[in-house]
Design a protein around this motif. Structure first.
Motif: not given
Length: 213
Positions: A2, A164, A182, A205, A209
């Motif tokens: 995270t 991400l 990420s 999800q 994050h």
């Protein structure tokens, strides 16, 4: 992992954003029957160098492979059925729009040869959907090489830690993390996308994050 540093979300294509209706083997079966698996693996092997910008004529290679595998089918029909047919996943497209509306950069990260990328860029409208599109044939490197993600970060003009990745491949997720991104492993058929309003598991999800939606 995270993080509150995420400023960009990088979406994979096949398995996340798009799919071949019915799958590869079902699409090949009318043309090749029980030889479908052998043909497809040979075709994918022939296509592999093109994923990083090779200049071979893929259609010509397909024509040879059809002969080798005992098929009299038209190469144009086979190409259209397998490489020229794609459906977008409406729920994932909705997620892309929601992420962009929340102020994040939205980008594409996909292993593709130029012939299939052209369909994605134009017919599927990805040039308009994404801020930056990172096709392996254009970057000169393919996932899961960590260099793919470093080059993508350069193209996006962002630090890897600000990006991400959403990808259906565990290997790609691991490589992205090794490059400093990420990453989430997720596939469009791993959650409920039936209502086409955005898959809640993917949204959850993303939020975990650090993506504020």
């Amino acid at each position: 992992m995270t993080t509150d540093r995420v400023r960009h979300v990088l979406f994979d294509a096949d398995g996340v954003l798009q799919h071949l209706p019915g799958g590869w083997y079902a699409a090949a079966e009318p043309f090749l029957g029980e030889r479908s698996s052998a043909f497809l693996h040979a075709a994918w092997a022939a296509e592999r160098p093109l994923l990083t910008g090779g200049g071979a004529d893929f259609v010509a290679m397909l024509k040879e492979l059809l002969v080798e595998h005992g098929s009299t089918a038209s190469v144009a029909e086979v190409y259209t059925a397998l490489w020229g047919t794609l459906d977008t996943v409406a729920a994932t497209v909705d997620v892309v729009h929601r992420v962009r509306a929340a102020g994040y950069g939205v980008h594409l990260a996909t292993n593709q040869a130029s012939h299939r990328a052209e369909l994605m860029r134009t017919t599927l409208g990805y040039d308009d959907l994404f801020d930056v599109s990172c096709y392996s044939y254009d970057l000169g490197v393919a996932k899961p090489d960590p260099s793919f993600f470093l080059r993508a970060a350069d193209r996006i003009a962002a630090d890897p830690s600000e990006i991400l990745l959403v990808d259906d491949s565990a290997g790609n997720v691991e490589a992205a993390r090794s490059a400093g991104l990420s990453a989430i492993q997720w596939a469009f058929d791993s959650g409920d996308t039936a209502d086409h309003t955005g898959d809640p598991s993917l949204l959850e999800q993303l939020k975990r994050h650090g993506v504020r939606l």
